[in-house]
Design a protein around this motif. Structure first.
Motif, short mmCIF file in Angstrom:
data_model
loop_
_atom_site.label_atom_id
_atom_site.label_comp_id
_atom_site.label_asym_id
_atom_site.label_seq_id
_atom_site.Cartn_x
_atom_site.Cartn_y
_atom_site.Cartn_z
N ARG A 125 37.81 44.71 51.05
CA ARG A 125 38.37 43.30 51.19
C ARG A 125 37.71 42.19 50.91
O ARG A 125 38.00 41.24 50.15
N GLU A 126 36.52 42.18 51.59
CA GLU A 126 35.64 41.00 51.44
C GLU A 126 35.28 40.81 49.92
O GLU A 126 35.11 39.71 49.31
N SER A 138 43.66 37.64 45.87
CA SER A 138 44.49 37.15 47.06
C SER A 138 45.77 38.32 47.12
O SER A 138 46.40 38.62 46.27
N ILE A 188 38.07 39.29 47.96
CA ILE A 188 38.24 37.98 48.40
C ILE A 188 37.22 37.08 47.56
O ILE A 188 37.40 36.06 46.93
#
Length: 78
Positions: free
Chosen positions: A25-26, A34, A29
């Motif tokens: 997820r990092e 998104s 991002i």
């Protein structure tokens, strides 16, 4: 080497999966992505799935392209 109990193995797998998910997820991002979760009619989902398959894209890539094309068309139609 000592064999892990089922509970220990499950705990280690959960911990490893959590770390991997957070890192994934990092990275998304940082890449400017998104997440968007929406409910759409099943018929529309089927059409998107077919389009993604015929264009050799992931569901995410196909939705991104369809949204981009839709917004461009809307801007040109003004």
């Amino acid at each position: 080497m000592k064999k892990l109990s089922d509970a220990e193995l499950a705990d280690r797998v959960r911990t490893r999966n959590t770390r991997r998910t957070v890192a994934y997820r990092e990275r998304l991002i940082e890449a400017g992505k998104s997440q968007l979760a929406i409910w759409i009619p099943g018929e529309l989902r089927e059409r998107i799935d077919v389009a993604a398959g015929s264009n050799s894209r992931t569901l995410s890539a196909e939705c991104t392209e369809l949204l981009r094309e839709g917004f461009e068309y809307r801007e040109l139609s003004k």
